[in-house]
Design a protein around this motif. Structure first.
Motif, short mmCIF file in Angstrom:
data_model
loop_
_atom_site.label_atom_id
_atom_site.label_comp_id
_atom_site.label_asym_id
_atom_site.label_seq_id
_atom_site.Cartn_x
_atom_site.Cartn_y
_atom_site.Cartn_z
N ARG A 20 5.64 -0.95 6.05
CA ARG A 20 5.05 -1.54 7.49
C ARG A 20 3.59 -0.85 7.33
NH1 ARG A 20 9.08 -1.39 12.29
NH2 ARG A 20 7.13 -2.98 13.12
N LYS A 21 3.25 0.23 6.74
CA LYS A 21 2.28 0.86 6.79
C LYS A 21 1.97 1.77 5.48
CE LYS A 21 1.28 4.89 8.84
NZ LYS A 21 1.28 5.88 9.82
N ALA A 22 0.64 1.62 4.94
CA ALA A 22 0.37 2.61 3.80
C ALA A 22 -1.00 3.02 3.93
CB ALA A 22 0.63 1.96 2.51
N GLU A 23 -1.39 4.24 4.34
CA GLU A 23 -2.88 4.78 4.40
C GLU A 23 -2.94 5.94 3.35
OE1 GLU A 23 -2.63 4.16 9.33
OE2 GLU A 23 -2.71 5.97 8.51
N VAL A 24 -4.18 5.72 2.68
CA VAL A 24 -4.64 6.67 1.69
C VAL A 24 -5.64 7.30 2.68
CG1 VAL A 24 -5.47 7.22 -0.42
CG2 VAL A 24 -3.90 5.32 -0.13
N ALA A 25 -5.76 8.67 2.66
CA ALA A 25 -6.88 9.58 3.21
C ALA A 25 -7.22 10.44 2.34
CB ALA A 25 -6.32 10.14 4.44
N VAL A 26 -8.43 10.79 2.06
CA VAL A 26 -8.77 11.63 1.11
C VAL A 26 -10.20 12.66 2.09
CG1 VAL A 26 -8.29 10.96 -1.08
CG2 VAL A 26 -10.60 10.51 0.04
N GLU A 27 -10.14 13.83 1.93
CA GLU A 27 -11.10 14.65 2.35
C GLU A 27 -11.50 15.95 1.42
OE1 GLU A 27 -8.98 16.13 5.79
OE2 GLU A 27 -8.22 17.91 4.83
N VAL A 28 -12.55 16.62 1.87
CA VAL A 28 -13.13 17.51 1.05
C VAL A 28 -13.47 18.70 1.87
CG1 VAL A 28 -14.94 18.22 -0.57
CG2 VAL A 28 -14.19 16.00 -0.66
N SER A 50 -8.66 16.88 -1.15
CA SER A 50 -7.16 16.65 -1.30
C SER A 50 -6.97 15.45 -0.58
CB SER A 50 -6.40 17.80 -0.33
OG SER A 50 -6.97 17.79 0.90
N GLY A 51 -5.76 14.99 -0.60
CA GLY A 51 -5.46 13.53 -0.08
C GLY A 51 -4.00 13.51 0.39
N THR A 52 -3.75 12.52 1.34
CA THR A 52 -2.39 12.03 1.74
C THR A 52 -2.36 10.55 1.74
OG1 THR A 52 -2.66 13.88 3.57
CG2 THR A 52 -0.98 12.37 3.81
N LEU A 53 -1.06 10.22 1.47
CA LEU A 53 -0.56 8.99 1.43
C LEU A 53 0.58 8.87 2.60
CD1 LEU A 53 -0.15 5.95 0.34
CD2 LEU A 53 1.58 7.09 -0.98
N ALA A 54 0.23 8.30 3.71
CA ALA A 54 1.02 8.19 4.89
C ALA A 54 1.60 6.52 4.87
CB ALA A 54 0.17 8.44 6.43
N CYS A 55 3.10 6.87 4.84
CA CYS A 55 3.70 5.54 4.90
C CYS A 55 4.75 5.51 5.98
CB CYS A 55 4.61 5.56 3.74
SG CYS A 55 3.69 5.54 2.01
N GLU A 56 5.04 4.09 6.46
CA GLU A 56 5.84 3.93 7.01
C GLU A 56 6.76 2.46 6.29
OE1 GLU A 56 7.19 2.15 11.64
OE2 GLU A 56 5.05 3.05 11.36
N PHE A 57 8.22 2.77 6.44
CA PHE A 57 9.03 1.77 5.90
C PHE A 57 10.04 1.29 6.79
CE2 PHE A 57 8.09 5.12 2.47
CZ PHE A 57 7.34 4.34 1.55
N LEU A 58 10.55 0.02 6.46
CA LEU A 58 11.89 -0.29 6.97
C LEU A 58 12.99 0.32 6.13
CD1 LEU A 58 10.75 -3.93 8.47
CD2 LEU A 58 11.29 -1.76 9.85
N VAL A 77 6.65 14.94 -8.53
CA VAL A 77 5.27 14.42 -8.51
C VAL A 77 5.15 12.96 -9.34
CG1 VAL A 77 2.95 14.53 -9.21
CG2 VAL A 77 4.16 16.75 -8.26
N VAL A 78 5.08 11.91 -8.53
CA VAL A 78 4.98 10.67 -9.07
C VAL A 78 3.82 9.86 -8.94
CG1 VAL A 78 7.77 10.55 -9.04
CG2 VAL A 78 6.15 9.71 -7.13
N PRO A 79 3.46 8.77 -9.51
CA PRO A 79 2.30 8.07 -9.39
C PRO A 79 2.45 7.26 -8.22
CG PRO A 79 3.50 7.17 -11.42
CD PRO A 79 4.26 8.46 -10.96
N PHE A 80 1.15 6.67 -7.64
CA PHE A 80 1.37 5.81 -6.41
C PHE A 80 0.15 4.95 -6.75
CE2 PHE A 80 -1.73 8.71 -4.62
CZ PHE A 80 -2.62 7.84 -4.00
N GLU A 81 0.12 3.72 -6.17
CA GLU A 81 -1.02 2.70 -6.13
C GLU A 81 -0.90 1.87 -4.77
OE1 GLU A 81 -2.68 -1.33 -8.45
OE2 GLU A 81 -1.31 -0.01 -9.32
N VAL A 82 -2.16 1.82 -4.10
CA VAL A 82 -2.02 1.20 -2.92
C VAL A 82 -3.13 0.07 -3.12
CG1 VAL A 82 -2.71 1.34 -0.41
CG2 VAL A 82 -1.26 2.95 -1.57
N ARG A 83 -3.10 -1.18 -2.57
CA ARG A 83 -4.18 -2.09 -2.62
C ARG A 83 -3.98 -2.79 -1.13
NH1 ARG A 83 -1.88 -3.81 -7.58
NH2 ARG A 83 -1.25 -5.77 -6.79
#
Length: 133
Positions: A20-28, A50-58, A77-83
């Motif tokens: 339902r939601k996938a947000e990628v945020a990076v900061e320095v 650094s960064g964060t992948l924030a997700c909401e799933f059903l 530690v696993v790979p991710f991809e968001v588009r």
């Protein structure tokens, strides 16, 4: 821009049907390098990123569904991809990729009558990249 068909893959598994939601945020980090020569003005440079992948799933606990995919990944530690769209990667549909630490999983959340959801933030491990090809 309206998100209608966002794509999320974790550990090379397409989880878009649960997402339902996938947000990628990076900061320095901000590092203070102010000296007397700064004449009273604060000066900063960039430190660690650094960064964060924030997700909401059903949630789906059926065999081979979301919970059975995510639960075994704890501590890994696993790979991710968001588009923004499930279409092919391109200049108008960049892919944000990297690795995340599966540092938690909340398999059962919600109140009476609510849909069962999982909200989880995963920290990135290493660089997050933006690809257009």
């Amino acid at each position: 821009m309206v998100l209608l068909a966002e794509y999320l893959s974790i550990n090379s598994v397409d989880l878009s049907e649960y997402t339902r939601k996938a947000e990628v945020a990076v900061e320095v980090e901000e590092k203070d390098v102010t000296t007397y020569k700064s004449l009273g003005w604060k000066e900063v440079v960039g430190g660690l990123a650094s960064g964060t992948l924030a997700c909401e799933f059903l949630q789906d606990t059926a065999a081979t569904k979301l919970d059975s995919i995510m639960w075994p990944l704890l501590r890994q530690v696993v790979p991710f991809e968001v588009r923004a769209d499930q279409a092919a990667v391109g200049p108008s549909n960049p892919a944000y990729k990297g690795n995340i630490l599966i540092n938690g999983w909340s398999p059962l959340t919600g109140s009476v009558g609510d849909e069962a959801t999982v909200s989880q933030d995963f920290p990135t491990s290493g660089a997050v990249t933006r690809a257009t090809t």
